[in-house]
Design a protein around this motif. Structure first.
Motif, short mmCIF file in Angstrom:
data_model
loop_
_atom_site.label_atom_id
_atom_site.label_comp_id
_atom_site.label_asym_id
_atom_site.label_seq_id
_atom_site.Cartn_x
_atom_site.Cartn_y
_atom_site.Cartn_z
N ARG B 25 7.60 -10.04 -9.54
CA ARG B 25 8.04 -11.44 -9.53
C ARG B 25 9.31 -11.61 -8.69
NH1 ARG B 25 9.09 -15.16 -11.76
NH2 ARG B 25 8.00 -15.50 -13.71
N ASP B 26 10.22 -10.68 -8.82
CA ASP B 26 11.46 -10.78 -8.05
C ASP B 26 11.22 -10.57 -6.56
OD1 ASP B 26 12.46 -11.03 -10.57
OD2 ASP B 26 13.83 -9.32 -10.46
N PRO B 36 4.20 -15.89 0.13
CA PRO B 36 2.78 -15.52 0.06
C PRO B 36 2.28 -15.53 -1.37
CG PRO B 36 4.15 -13.59 0.49
CD PRO B 36 5.05 -14.77 0.52
N ALA B 37 0.98 -15.52 -1.54
CA ALA B 37 0.38 -15.48 -2.87
C ALA B 37 0.74 -14.17 -3.56
CB ALA B 37 -1.13 -15.61 -2.77
N ALA B 42 0.77 -8.02 -4.16
CA ALA B 42 0.19 -6.92 -4.92
C ALA B 42 -0.61 -6.00 -4.01
CB ALA B 42 -0.69 -7.49 -6.03
N THR B 43 -1.39 -6.60 -3.13
CA THR B 43 -2.18 -5.79 -2.20
C THR B 43 -1.27 -4.94 -1.32
OG1 THR B 43 -3.88 -7.50 -2.11
CG2 THR B 43 -3.89 -5.85 -0.37
N LYS B 46 0.19 -2.10 -3.20
CA LYS B 46 -0.82 -1.06 -3.40
C LYS B 46 -0.99 -0.22 -2.14
CE LYS B 46 -4.56 0.77 -5.43
NZ LYS B 46 -5.06 1.59 -4.32
N ARG B 47 -1.14 -0.87 -1.01
CA ARG B 47 -1.32 -0.13 0.24
C ARG B 47 -0.12 0.72 0.56
NH1 ARG B 47 -4.03 -5.10 3.81
NH2 ARG B 47 -6.05 -5.10 2.74
N MET B 48 1.05 0.19 0.28
CA MET B 48 2.26 0.95 0.55
C MET B 48 2.38 2.16 -0.38
SD MET B 48 4.56 -2.40 1.15
CE MET B 48 6.22 -1.84 1.48
N ARG B 49 1.89 2.00 -1.58
CA ARG B 49 1.88 3.15 -2.48
C ARG B 49 0.94 4.21 -1.94
NH1 ARG B 49 -0.04 2.44 -7.83
NH2 ARG B 49 -0.66 0.29 -7.41
#
Lengths: 123, 123
Positions: B25-26, B36-37, B42-43, B46-49
């Motif tokens: 959220r922050d 952005p949404a 979140a996407t 995830k990709r960065m992880r």
DNA sequence: CGTATTATTCTACAAACGTAGAAAGAATAT
DNA sequence: ATATTCTTTCTACGTTTGTAGAATAATACG
């Protein structure tokens, strides 16, 4: 604003800058092994033309491709982007980071100082 | 070798570096409008992880995401790539180009010289 | 000229990116 | 405890990138 070049487009751009102007065969020639397929280069050239980075002139036989954007100009753009995106737009901050981080030799540092002195005098 | 970050991933990475660690959220909050949404962020996270640039720890409520790679480290990598790709791997050449091309103020140039002197003395 | 070679365009296709809805799971507010 | 809200995952879809075959056009060579 021109769309930016992709990695492999940049690679080809570099070759173009080195050669100033060349027909496709020479561009392929200039690639390190393993060289990409001719059609791959052709595709890249086409896309780069569409993006406005390259053009060609036709003098009798094959096309001579050449860059529409100077390496210096393109390059400053890249650095500025980096500075904007990562250094809060402070070139000074970037410069000091760069100086500390890069392993310039003593001689290189001296040469750099010389340039800086000259720049200071210009102002 | 970690796969490289895309443009929008870099943007998020910058926010993470600024915040050190934060729940989603922050992170969204930190985006400039138009944000952005949430699912987009979140996407990206995830990709960065997956790419190994980010991880999170869970302390009771929401996940706290944090960078796995220091800004300095990432950044030096970027510059080195630039130097390798465009300056025939010569940091000195890059440095002089940079100094001439960037419009550093007189003060910034003086500060830079100071740093350089310090670096010279270290060697 | 007619054929061999090269250049160019067209088409294609898988992977990466930018973006986000739908669905499911977790936290919280009453 | 249940409804509401937020987080995370799944799925998706259009675009860009990397790469190149097939087809076609241009050029060279004999």
């Amino acid at each position: 604003m021109r769309p930016s070049l992709s990695k492999s487009e940049e690679e080809l751009m570099n070759i173009l800058w080195r050669m100033h102007q060349a027909p496709m065969r020479d561009l392929i020639e200039a690639y390190p092994d393993p060289k990409p397929a001719a059609t791959t280069i052709a595709t890249l050239l086409k896309r780069m033309r569409d993006k406005g980075y390259v053009d060609f002139k036709k003098n009798s036989s094959a096309r001579l491709y050449f860059p529409l954007v100077d390496k210096e100009v393109y390059f400053s753009g890249q650095i500025n982007t980096l500075i904007r995106d990562f250094f809060d737009d402070s070139a000074g901050q970037f410069a000091s980071f760069f100086t500390k981080r890069t392993n310039l030799s003593k001689d290189e540092l001296r040469a750099l100082r010389k340039i800086i002195d000259a720049e200071i005098n210009k102002k």
